[in-house]
Design a protein around this motif. Structure first.
Motif, PDB file in Angstrom:
ATOM      1  N   LEU A 149     -11.052   2.440  -7.101  1.00 10.04           N
ATOM      2  CA  LEU A 149      -9.860   2.111  -8.125  1.00 10.04           C
ATOM      3  C   LEU A 149      -9.976   2.647  -9.428  1.00 10.04           C
ATOM      4  CD1 LEU A 149      -8.121  -0.967  -6.439  1.00 10.04           C
ATOM      5  CD2 LEU A 149      -7.582   1.587  -6.043  1.00 10.04           C
TER       6      LEU A 149
ATOM      7  N   TYR B 266      -4.237  -0.847  -8.203  1.00  8.78           N
ATOM      8  CA  TYR B 266      -3.749  -0.171  -7.459  1.00  8.78           C
ATOM      9  C   TYR B 266      -2.646   0.539  -8.331  1.00  8.78           C
ATOM     10  CZ  TYR B 266      -2.205   2.111  -2.792  1.00  8.78           C
ATOM     11  OH  TYR B 266      -1.692   2.790  -1.908  1.00  8.78           O
TER      12      TYR B 266
ATOM     13  N   TYR C 242      -7.714   0.454  -1.817  1.00 10.12           N
ATOM     14  CA  TYR C 242      -6.829  -0.746  -1.876  1.00 10.12           C
ATOM     15  C   TYR C 242      -7.216  -1.731  -1.045  1.00 10.12           C
ATOM     16  CZ  TYR C 242      -2.427  -3.463  -2.233  1.00 10.12           C
ATOM     17  OH  TYR C 242      -1.572  -4.373  -2.464  1.00 10.12           O
TER      18      TYR C 242
ATOM     19  N   SER D  64      -3.155  -5.438  -6.428  1.00 13.59           N
ATOM     20  CA  SER D  64      -1.999  -4.392  -6.505  1.00 13.59           C
ATOM     21  C   SER D  64      -1.841  -3.879  -7.784  1.00 13.59           C
ATOM     22  CB  SER D  64      -0.686  -5.433  -6.255  1.00 13.59           C
ATOM     23  OG  SER D  64      -0.899  -5.774  -4.765  1.00 13.59           O
TER      24      SER D  64
ATOM     25  N   ARG E  78       0.737  -1.196  -0.059  1.00 12.23           N
ATOM     26  CA  ARG E  78       0.013  -0.065   0.079  1.00 12.23           C
ATOM     27  C   ARG E  78       0.895   0.942   0.076  1.00 12.23           C
ATOM     28  NH1 ARG E  78      -3.143   3.147   3.625  1.00 12.23           N
ATOM     29  NH2 ARG E  78      -1.975   2.398   5.432  1.00 12.23           N
TER      30      ARG E  78
ATOM     31  N   PRO F 238      -7.234   6.349  -2.542  1.00  7.94           N
ATOM     32  CA  PRO F 238      -6.723   4.987  -3.103  1.00  7.94           C
ATOM     33  C   PRO F 238      -6.132   3.887  -2.333  1.00  7.94           C
ATOM     34  CG  PRO F 238      -5.902   7.039  -4.202  1.00  7.94           C
ATOM     35  CD  PRO F 238      -6.357   7.420  -3.122  1.00  7.94           C
TER      36      PRO F 238
END
Lengths: 331, 309
Positions: A311, A181, A269, A178, A95, A265
């Protein structure tokens, strides 16, 4: 806009953007062009050691906690030696590092080429400005996504061996979210990079965005909540039934504060991860108190699936704004 | 249909006027030299043609397409050597050409193009290590991809040695013979006069002359300029010099103590000196100067009259 020639009139973007929407091939997208630009960008922007470094880096941030969890076995108080435990640990790292890597990969994408003049080489060929932005986005995203893939793929063997088992859904879930993201932050980076021809300003913007999202945005809800509790801000009052059956009056920040929070974000996530993987991010007690705070059911923007929308929002909107803006500027 | 048609083009950058109602035409199939001192607006004009910058007023059409509305169509048919570019440092020369070939959707041979511009032996080296001249040759090779109908070359001789500049001119000629229109800018008449059919001279954002190279040459009234420094001057001597058949013009310059005669001569220079000495005037010094197109360029671009801005 009239065609008079008063000084300052031409380079002012607000004046030019008032013109009628272009009817020709401005801003049209050619798949071939996007592919050519992306391929060129991938080859040019990436030193082979950088790709290798990123892959090894992602490999290590997966393997290190794996070894740790395996070594500690079930003794660790918060996580188990399972894929779910791994996801719960690793996502705290990703993150933070995925935004940093995406911003570092992308902040010079457009501003750098504009500053040095290599953008002229690109746009002397039959690419539209939109092709260039999309191609850059695809190119930089590919670097991040592929190195994530290599790291995750290789680490999978270590995870499987040490844990003696492997939850494919959780592992692939962490990888896929991921990547999403990373796409969001790449879009933000490319968008910021297209706003200026100075790499110094582009770098400052990228750093500013990181601080905004990682530090400011996340703490806003806490700050607002504190102000509400101290009665500096109006909140929403609700009552809960206490352990003894008493009615307890509580106050929470307005829905807008929660909506705002959900658009971070990093928050998204985490929420998508808890939706996609079996990692229960919030324990049942928290969920229950949230439901009570919102009078029985949590509003849709606080439900985990909404985080996927968030996202996607961060993937589409920065790039779309950049594409619109970039039509009007003088290079 | 003209290859390039610029009509009333005006461009302000903030409070600076870069182009002022510029209008000109480049005919299909010609080599057009776009001349002007640095800062005259040559690159701004080219940037408008390629839609890198948007005009404040006026319009530009290239190969019949509006430069703002149909830029992709234009650039698909045009080879460009931009000014103030930088090559992609980590891509080899060959990769650069492969990118241009893929971008234009043609199937040219990168090696053949690199050979044509004389850098075939550096094909597999990264362009970051190229000299300025090699980078310029690489950009020319990229411009030649896909046999474009129009070549726009912005200061193509930059960074080239005299030999490189000559090779550049040869390629321009060959491309023109193939049928391409060539539009190229330069700050030096020398680069332009050998290859251009017509020349346009830009000064402070305005076109001050458009003519064929022959036309500009014809505008050179005097074959040679003779400068004679004398001890004094009188009307009789002046009249005698004016009366000479070879003399087309006489101007007086210099200071009172040392007057200078500037004489346009198309024939014997000794006759001028003889006529002065016959009138008892002492010739202290003299020099001759062949008039060239460079002088025409100079007279257009460095004239002493003050332009209203």
């Amino acid at each position: 806009m009239s065609a008079d020639t008063t000084p300052g009139d031409g380079s002012d973007p607000t004046a030019t953007s008032a013109r009628a929407a272009p009817s020709g091939d401005i801003g049209t997208v050619s798949f071939q062009s996007v592919r050519a630009v992306a391929k060129k960008d991938f080859q040019d922007s990436i030193r082979s050691w950088l790709f290798l470094f990123l892959s090894v880096f992602f490999f290590s941030i997966l393997v290190f906690p794996t070894v740790l969890l395996w070594y500690l076995g079930g003794d660790a108080p918060t996580a188990e030696a399972t894929t779910a435990g791994l996801v719960g640990t690793v996502h705290e790292v990703t993150r933070l590092v995925i935004p940093v890597i995406a911003l570092v990969l992308g902040w010079k994408a457009i501003a750098g080429e504009r500053e040095t003049g290599s953008l002229k080489v690109l746009l002397s060929l039959p690419h539209s400005r939109t092709d260039v932005l999309l191609g850059k986005f695809v190119g930089r995203s590919a670097v991040l996504s592929l190195s994530l893939f290599v790291g995750f793929f290789l680490a999978a063997f270590v995870v499987a061996i040490l844990f003696g088992g492997f939850d494919l859904a959780d592992y692939v879930g962490l990888f896929a979210v991921s990547v999403l993201y990373g796409l969001a932050y790449t879009s933000i980076a490319i968008g910021l990079s297209s706003l200026t021809r100075s790499t110094t300003i582009a770098g400052a913007l990228a750093f500013g965005v990181f601080v905004l999202f990682y530090v400011v945005w996340e703490t806003m809800l806490v700050a607002v909540d504190t102000l509400v509790q101290l009665d500096y801000l109006p909140g929403v009052e609700y009552t809960v039934t206490g352990p003894g059956g008493d009615q307890i009056a509580l106050e929470r920040p307005h829905d807008i504060a929660f909506l705002f929070h959900s658009f971070d974000p990093g928050v998204a996530y985490r929420s998508v991860l808890s939706f996609v993987t079996s990692v229960a991010e919030q324990d049942p007690g928290v969920v229950q108190s949230m439901e009570e705070a919102f009078g029985g059911s949590v509003p849709l923007f606080l439900q985990d699936w909404f985080a996927i929308v968030v996202l996607l929002f961060w993937i589409v909107v920065p790039l779309a704004v950049a594409i619109y803006w970039f039509q009007w500027v003088d290079l | 249909m003209p290859a390039i048609e610029v009509d009333g083009l005006t461009k302000w950058f903030g409070g600076t006027l870069a182009l002022s109602e510029l209008s000109f035409e480049v005919r299909d199939g010609e080599v057009f030299g776009f001349l002007g001192p640095n800062g005259a607006g040559k690159s701004t004009t080219i940037n408008v043609l390629l839609d890198f910058v948007r005009p404040t007023a006026g319009s530009a059409a290239v190969l019949g397409f509006d430069a703002q509305e149909h830029s992709r169509e234009i650039r698909a048919r045009t080879g460009v050597l931009p000014e103030g570019y930088r090559v992609y440092e980590r891509l080899t020369g060959r990769k650069h050409l492969e990118f241009a070939i893929e971008s234009k959707g043609v199937d040219d041979d990168p090696q053949a193009l690199l050979e044509r511009v004389g850098i075939a032996d550096a094909a597999d080296r990264k362009a970051g290590g190229y000299s300025k001249g090699m980078a310029q040759r690489l950009m020319l090779a990229m411009a030649l991809v896909g046999d474009p109908d129009l070549l726009i070359l912005d200061e193509p001789s930059t960074g080239l040695d005299p030999n490189g500049a000559r090779e550049m001119r040869e390629i321009v000629r060959a491309e023109n013979e193939r049928g391409a229109t060539v539009f190229f800018s330069s700050h030096s008449m020398e680069q332009v006069e050998a290859v251009c059919d017509r020349v346009g001279i830009l000064r402070a954002g305005e076109m001050v002359a458009v003519d064929s190279v022959e036309g500009l040459r014809d505008s050179l009234e005097d074959g040679t300029t003779l400068r004679v420094t004398v001890d004094r001057i009188d009307d009789d001597a002046l009249a005698a010099v004016r009366a000479l058949e070879a003399v087309s013009s006489v101007k007086i310059g210099g200071s009172d103590a040392e007057p200078t005669l500037v004489v346009g001569v198309d024939g014997s220079k000794t006759a001028v000196l003889g006529a002065l000495e016959d009138h008892g005037i002492e010739v202290r010094d003299f020099s001759t100067q062949e008039a060239s197109l460079e002088d025409v360029f100079q007279s257009y671009t460095t004239g002493s009259e003050v332009e209203a801005r």
